[in-house]
Design a protein around this motif. Structure first.
Motif, mmCIF file in Angstrom:
data_model
loop_
_atom_site.group_PDB
_atom_site.id
_atom_site.type_symbol
_atom_site.label_atom_id
_atom_site.label_comp_id
_atom_site.label_asym_id
_atom_site.label_seq_id
_atom_site.Cartn_x
_atom_site.Cartn_y
_atom_site.Cartn_z
ATOM 1 N N GLU A 59 22.152 42.593 22.825
ATOM 2 C CA GLU A 59 22.893 41.438 22.322
ATOM 3 C C GLU A 59 24.276 41.846 21.827
ATOM 4 O OE1 GLU A 59 22.209 38.252 22.544
ATOM 5 O OE2 GLU A 59 20.467 38.846 23.734
ATOM 6 N N ASP A 60 24.348 43.043 21.183
ATOM 7 C CA ASP A 60 25.649 43.540 20.737
ATOM 8 C C ASP A 60 26.555 43.831 21.920
ATOM 9 O OD1 ASP A 60 24.875 43.409 18.073
ATOM 10 O OD2 ASP A 60 23.968 45.408 18.147
ATOM 11 N N GLN A 61 25.975 44.403 22.973
ATOM 12 C CA GLN A 61 26.761 44.675 24.176
ATOM 13 C C GLN A 61 27.262 43.380 24.793
ATOM 14 O OE1 GLN A 61 27.793 47.423 25.524
ATOM 15 N NE2 GLN A 61 26.776 48.877 24.176
ATOM 16 N N LYS A 62 26.406 42.373 24.843
ATOM 17 C CA LYS A 62 26.795 41.077 25.407
ATOM 18 C C LYS A 62 27.927 40.458 24.599
ATOM 19 C CE LYS A 62 24.880 36.614 26.788
ATOM 20 N NZ LYS A 62 23.660 35.774 26.828
ATOM 21 N N SER A 63 27.825 40.540 23.277
ATOM 22 C CA SER A 63 28.867 40.011 22.402
ATOM 23 C C SER A 63 30.175 40.777 22.589
ATOM 24 C CB SER A 63 28.414 40.097 20.943
ATOM 25 O OG SER A 63 29.445 39.679 20.078
ATOM 26 N N TYR A 64 30.062 42.101 22.775
ATOM 27 C CA TYR A 64 31.253 42.937 22.978
ATOM 28 C C TYR A 64 31.986 42.540 24.255
ATOM 29 C CZ TYR A 64 33.895 47.077 24.422
ATOM 30 O OH TYR A 64 34.866 47.923 24.866
ATOM 31 N N TYR A 65 31.245 42.400 25.363
ATOM 32 C CA TYR A 65 31.882 42.052 26.630
ATOM 33 C C TYR A 65 32.376 40.613 26.633
ATOM 34 C CZ TYR A 65 30.318 46.465 28.559
ATOM 35 O OH TYR A 65 30.140 47.807 28.792
ATOM 36 N N SER A 66 31.721 39.744 25.870
ATOM 37 C CA SER A 66 32.202 38.374 25.742
ATOM 38 C C SER A 66 33.541 38.341 25.012
ATOM 39 C CB SER A 66 31.167 37.527 24.997
ATOM 40 O OG SER A 66 31.626 36.208 24.826
ATOM 41 N N ALA A 67 33.657 39.137 23.953
ATOM 42 C CA ALA A 67 34.932 39.226 23.237
ATOM 43 C C ALA A 67 36.010 39.830 24.119
ATOM 44 C CB ALA A 67 34.754 40.062 21.959
ATOM 45 N N LEU A 301 41.833 46.199 32.282
ATOM 46 C CA LEU A 301 41.673 44.779 31.974
ATOM 47 C C LEU A 301 42.432 44.386 30.708
ATOM 48 C CD1 LEU A 301 37.954 43.880 32.796
ATOM 49 C CD2 LEU A 301 40.018 43.053 33.898
ATOM 50 N N GLY A 302 42.202 45.138 29.634
ATOM 51 C CA GLY A 302 42.850 44.789 28.375
ATOM 52 C C GLY A 302 44.366 44.882 28.465
ATOM 53 N N LEU A 303 44.884 46.071 28.778
ATOM 54 C CA LEU A 303 46.329 46.254 28.897
ATOM 55 C C LEU A 303 46.873 45.648 30.184
ATOM 56 C CD1 LEU A 303 46.667 49.960 27.636
ATOM 57 C CD2 LEU A 303 47.016 47.843 26.344
ATOM 58 N N GLY A 304 46.108 45.777 31.276
ATOM 59 C CA GLY A 304 46.571 45.254 32.556
ATOM 60 C C GLY A 304 46.758 43.754 32.571
ATOM 61 N N SER A 305 45.966 43.027 31.778
ATOM 62 C CA SER A 305 46.098 41.572 31.759
ATOM 63 C C SER A 305 47.426 41.136 31.155
ATOM 64 C CB SER A 305 44.937 40.952 30.978
ATOM 65 O OG SER A 305 44.955 41.361 29.622
ATOM 66 N N PHE A 306 47.987 41.954 30.256
ATOM 67 C CA PHE A 306 49.278 41.629 29.635
ATOM 68 C C PHE A 306 50.453 42.238 30.403
ATOM 69 C CE2 PHE A 306 46.364 40.989 26.098
ATOM 70 C CZ PHE A 306 46.866 39.848 25.501
ATOM 71 N N GLN A 307 50.190 42.931 31.491
ATOM 72 C CA GLN A 307 51.270 43.600 32.223
ATOM 73 C C GLN A 307 52.269 42.592 32.785
ATOM 74 O OE1 GLN A 307 49.965 46.041 35.470
ATOM 75 N NE2 GLN A 307 51.931 47.055 35.702
ATOM 76 N N GLY A 308 51.773 41.461 33.297
ATOM 77 C CA GLY A 308 52.683 40.435 33.806
ATOM 78 C C GLY A 308 53.593 39.891 32.723
ATOM 79 N N PHE A 309 53.050 39.699 31.531
ATOM 80 C CA PHE A 309 53.862 39.227 30.402
ATOM 81 C C PHE A 309 54.953 40.239 30.062
ATOM 82 C CE2 PHE A 309 54.515 39.433 25.779
ATOM 83 C CZ PHE A 309 55.087 38.188 25.559
ATOM 84 N N VAL A 310 54.589 41.534 30.036
ATOM 85 C CA VAL A 310 55.564 42.586 29.711
ATOM 86 C C VAL A 310 56.651 42.655 30.778
ATOM 87 C CG1 VAL A 310 55.868 45.064 29.374
ATOM 88 C CG2 VAL A 310 53.886 43.922 28.400
ATOM 89 N N VAL A 311 56.263 42.554 32.050
ATOM 90 C CA VAL A 311 57.243 42.597 33.146
ATOM 91 C C VAL A 311 58.208 41.423 33.055
ATOM 92 C CG1 VAL A 311 57.489 42.372 35.647
ATOM 93 C CG2 VAL A 311 55.809 43.957 34.708
ATOM 94 N N ALA A 312 57.689 40.210 32.794
ATOM 95 C CA ALA A 312 58.560 39.038 32.654
ATOM 96 C C ALA A 312 59.496 39.199 31.464
ATOM 97 C CB ALA A 312 57.711 37.776 32.498
ATOM 98 N N LEU A 313 58.980 39.767 30.378
ATOM 99 C CA LEU A 313 59.799 39.973 29.186
ATOM 100 C C LEU A 313 60.924 40.969 29.446
ATOM 101 C CD1 LEU A 313 59.967 39.280 26.107
ATOM 102 C CD2 LEU A 313 58.604 41.334 25.707
#
Length: 383
Positions: A59-67, A301-313
């Motif tokens: 359940e903790d793992q599920k909550s972690y991946y959900s977050a 996933l974590g950093l890569g998801s914001f890569q487009g935002f950083v490139v646009a900035l």
């Protein structure tokens, strides 16, 4: 034997009595004589490194991946919003219509497609938590996975083109870059299309299982992973070469001296180039998918998801030329609003002014035609 079984993490294929089935992470299950699957051995937490020294339960793992899902969803949403805004800015102002910004715009589109593909894949494959992934094999889910793979390929190829173009500008100062535009566009979209076409055909004829999101064998896997690793390697070499060129240019400008500003500018250049070239992907390029799972999730996933935002900035909103043009346009709009306001206020003031009545009468006298005097008026006049 034992029927296919979805245990919530892995799809186990059919097996005959006594057969031992192996899946990635070196997991095994035995098909017993009673036609029941045995428990996975070693357990998931040991074989796949889900816990790695922690005491998290399922359940903790599920909550972690959900977050974690919420984090990368927010990252891709921020990227899409900023990239679409940057596209509008580059397209709206004629001043920004140049080869450099055309390449930036294609890179922005590839990031947008990548984010849309992630949202589409999540919606099609993982919207229903009760879904049995062993039985799911629809055209829609296969198309979603194929689109996801294409968007990733296109994104890496356009990162490579950005690197090649930047190095071309640094090395060939006086070359006309317009002649390369169509070659860049053809490579950036044509190469991923050809690769994904080959991957789809291979999948159909050699491994047409599930939704094409399962673990692939060597040949099928490297049809996608091979070009990605190649683009990352080339970009890494370009990255090192560009840093070398920048160091040389900075040293020549400073006359060979070593000042703190030199290292500051070099560090800024490096930090700008990292999100552009996607160099951080080199960390896991040659490792299996199960290696360093948590670190891979944070980086890809974590950093890569914001890569487009950083490139646009970096390449739109932080650009001094863009900021200057936007300020100029804002001042123009404000001045236009001021003129409209003063004109409207002036018209209302004149309409309500007593002087305006005299002015209107005088205007009427000038504009209205002269009427002939009557006989009485004539006689009076003659007297």
């Amino acid at each position: 034997g034992c029927a296919r079984d979805w245990d919530g993490l892995t799809c186990w294929p059919t097996a005959t009595f006594g057969e031992v089935v192996k899946v990635p992470c070196f997991l095994q299950r035995n098909c017993t004589q009673e036609a029941y699957w045995s428990e996975p051995f070693p357990p998931y937490t040991i074989a796949c490194g889900f816990d790695e020294g922690s005491s998290k339960g399922p359940e903790d793992q599920k909550s972690y991946y959900s977050a974690f899902w919420r984090v990368y969803t927010a990252g891709y949403a921020a990227s899409v919003t900023s990239l679409i805004t940057a596209l509008i800015v580059f397209a709206a102002f004629r001043k920004f219509h140049c080869t450099r910004n055309y390449i930036h715009m294609h890179l922005f589109i590839s990031f947008i497609l990548r984010a849309i593909a992630v949202f589409t894949k999540d919606a099609v494959l993982f919207a229903d938590e009760t879904m049995d992934h062993c039985l799911m094999s629809t055209v829609a889910c296969k198309a979603a996975v194929a689109f996801f793979q294409f968007s990733i390929l296109a994104n890496f190829f356009w990162l490579l083109i950005e690197g090649i173009y930047l190095q071309t500008l640094l090395l060939l100062t006086f070359v006309s870059d317009k002649q390369y535009v169509w070659w860049f566009i053809f490579t950036g979209w044509g190469a991923p299309t050809a690769v994904i076409f080959a991957w789809v055909l291979t999948r159909i004829h050699r491994q047409n299982t599930g939704c094409w999101d399962d673990d692939e064998n060597g040949v099928v896997l490297w049809i996608i992973k091979g070009p990605i690793v190649l683009t990352v390697l080339i970009n890494f070499i370009i990255f090192i070469n560009v840093i070398r060129i920048l160091v040389h240019k900075l040293k020549s400008q400073e006359g060979g001296g070593s000042h703190s500003s030199h290292f500051v500018r070099l560090a800024k250049s490096t930090l700008l180039l990292i999100p552009l070239f996607g160099v951080h992907y080199i960390v896991f390029a040659f490792f299996p998918e199960s290696t360093g799972l948590e670190a891979r999730l944070y980086i890809e996933l974590g950093l890569g998801s914001f890569q487009g935002f950083v490139v646009a900035l970096l390449y739109c909103f932080s650009n001094a030329e863009v900021q200057s043009e936007l300020k100029k346009q804002l001042c123009k709009w404000q001045y236009q609003e001021y003129l409209n306001f003063t004109h409207k206020h002036g018209v209302l003031s004149r309409e309500n002014s007593p002087v305006n009545y005299v002015t209107q009468l005088s205007l009427l006298e000038k504009i209205s035609p002269k009427r002939k005097p009557s006989a009485y008026q004539s006689s009076v006049t003659s007297v």
